[in-house]
Scaffold this active site. Sequence first.
Site, PDB file in Angstrom:
ATOM      1  N   SER A   1       0.751  -1.288   0.045  1.00  0.00           N
ATOM      2  CA  SER A   1      -0.003   0.066  -0.139  1.00  0.00           C
ATOM      3  C   SER A   1       1.087   1.268   0.153  1.00  0.00           C
ATOM      4  O   SER A   1       1.794   1.372  -0.756  1.00  0.00           O
ATOM      5  CB  SER A   1      -1.055   0.018   1.228  1.00  0.00           C
ATOM      6  OG  SER A   1      -1.985   0.865   1.023  1.00  0.00           O
TER       7      SER A   1
ATOM      8  N   ARG B   1     -11.684   6.758   9.616  1.00  0.00           N
ATOM      9  CA  ARG B   1     -11.603   5.315   9.983  1.00  0.00           C
ATOM     10  C   ARG B   1     -12.497   4.229   9.283  1.00  0.00           C
ATOM     11  O   ARG B   1     -12.096   3.236   8.569  1.00  0.00           O
ATOM     12  CB  ARG B   1     -11.049   4.743  11.297  1.00  0.00           C
ATOM     13  CG  ARG B   1     -10.672   3.291  11.605  1.00  0.00           C
ATOM     14  CD  ARG B   1      -9.429   3.169  10.698  1.00  0.00           C
ATOM     15  NE  ARG B   1      -8.523   2.074  11.042  1.00  0.00           N
ATOM     16  CZ  ARG B   1      -7.657   1.292  10.487  1.00  0.00           C
ATOM     17  NH1 ARG B   1      -6.937   2.029   9.368  1.00  0.00           N
ATOM     18  NH2 ARG B   1      -7.245   0.341  11.014  1.00  0.00           N
TER      19      ARG B   1
ATOM     20  N   ASP C   1      -8.591  -6.620  -4.413  1.00  0.00           N
ATOM     21  CA  ASP C   1      -8.236  -5.172  -4.062  1.00  0.00           C
ATOM     22  C   ASP C   1      -8.833  -4.526  -5.104  1.00  0.00           C
ATOM     23  O   ASP C   1      -8.318  -3.979  -6.201  1.00  0.00           O
ATOM     24  CB  ASP C   1      -6.590  -5.105  -4.113  1.00  0.00           C
ATOM     25  CG  ASP C   1      -6.018  -3.916  -3.378  1.00  0.00           C
ATOM     26  OD1 ASP C   1      -6.865  -2.974  -3.293  1.00  0.00           O
ATOM     27  OD2 ASP C   1      -4.869  -3.690  -3.544  1.00  0.00           O
TER      28      ASP C   1
ATOM     29  N   HIS D   1      -8.192  -5.366  -0.019  1.00  0.00           N
ATOM     30  CA  HIS D   1      -6.570  -4.588  -0.251  1.00  0.00           C
ATOM     31  C   HIS D   1      -5.744  -4.986   0.885  1.00  0.00           C
ATOM     32  O   HIS D   1      -4.394  -5.174   0.553  1.00  0.00           O
ATOM     33  CB  HIS D   1      -7.046  -2.899   0.066  1.00  0.00           C
ATOM     34  CG  HIS D   1      -5.700  -2.279  -0.090  1.00  0.00           C
ATOM     35  ND1 HIS D   1      -4.979  -2.073  -0.825  1.00  0.00           N
ATOM     36  CD2 HIS D   1      -5.076  -1.522   1.360  1.00  0.00           C
ATOM     37  CE1 HIS D   1      -3.737  -1.289  -0.716  1.00  0.00           C
ATOM     38  NE2 HIS D   1      -3.848  -1.282   0.718  1.00  0.00           N
ATOM     39  N   ASP D   2      -6.354  -5.628   2.192  1.00  0.00           N
ATOM     40  CA  ASP D   2      -5.613  -5.806   3.128  1.00  0.00           C
ATOM     41  C   ASP D   2      -5.076  -7.335   3.162  1.00  0.00           C
ATOM     42  O   ASP D   2      -4.416  -7.670   4.154  1.00  0.00           O
ATOM     43  CB  ASP D   2      -6.335  -5.685   4.367  1.00  0.00           C
ATOM     44  CG  ASP D   2      -6.199  -4.364   5.236  1.00  0.00           C
ATOM     45  OD1 ASP D   2      -5.439  -3.377   4.652  1.00  0.00           O
ATOM     46  OD2 ASP D   2      -6.783  -4.148   6.164  1.00  0.00           O
TER      47      ASP D   2
END
Length: 391
Positions: free
Chosen positions: A165, A234, A332, A365-366
């Site tokens: 990232s 967040r 992602d 994405h993580d």
Amino acid sequence: MSEYTVRDAAGPSVGIVTKKHYTFAEKPDDALVLESGTRLGPVTVAYETYGELSPGKDNAVLVLHALSGDCHAAGYYSKNDTKPGWWETMIGPGKGIDTDRYFVISSSILGSCGGTTGPCSTNPTTGKPYGLDFPVVTVGDMVEVQKRLLDHLGVERLLAVVGGSLGGMQALEWSLRFPDRVNGVIALATTMRHSALAIAFNEIARQAIMADPNWNKGHYYDGDKPATGLAVARMIGHVTYLSDEALRRKFGRRLQEKEDFSFQFDDIDFQVESYLRHQGSKFVQRFDANSFLYVTKAADYFDLERRAEGDSAVKIFARAQASFLVVSFTSDWLYPTYQSRELVRALKKNNRDVSFCEIKADCGHDAFLIPNQRLSRLITNFLEKVRYVKP
């Protein structure tokens, strides 16, 4: 980035680690000159190291964290510490980045709140936290700070830089800013430039913070913090780190401890609502709202094509010398695979040694933070290969 690691007392680990600090630019003549032209000093860098630097100083691996990470990438701060470093699954004895073989360096980025100088640090001019008086920083500025740290540690050349990232952007920046100091670059779930979609999500998150009445134009350190705004920011970011499949599998439309809708706005109906509120609340306890503004802005400014003065990214990579490993993940949607393929094409057109892999993963994405044997093997093999690259 989210938090996935949990304590595994029986598993291999680097064990107890200590956060260290290095301060430079304490005199005006030595100030860090940022891309904006602003001079910044003194600058303190928080960092950790794992493993031993070889006598030939040829086994150093620099690990670069993502947006909300910090220098605590592996190990524990005490015997009773329940929370290991954010990449505990990848860094350690016998792991993907094997600390029996490599000297691993991890530092908190400039502008963050992980111990490196940022908006919550004391402004030497006023004696108070910088707040929005802190200068806007870029990914390039973050890398300049890391370079100063390596000089301090006596590491002239890196076996590899590795990051996912925002960390991947820093890794690419290393290959261009200091091409003669890097053997290998591992860029995971990243991009050469932020898309309109990524910028849009970041801007919504920043606006949520700045709309909080406690934000006070960044000068909130003596009073209540903009907790609500940061929590919402967040929650927005967290959704972009996941995927439709991950959310559907984990929550579906299940209700939170009830049989029917509440028909209220201030109550929680769905489990996913409860989950996001919990993530937002946890984040407020460990992160600074102003740092969120600065770090997301740095990510938005990152654009290698723009650095090529209007030309394609092919031109900018003409100066790169390292070997590359580029990895994307199928689900992602923040940095989709097509962006990694653009990067690989630019590298190949410059005859760079580049390996590319798209890993099937439904967690979004993580995925680069979640234990994955295939990713570990790719990194292990790549590090072994670049050991034999001669300066």
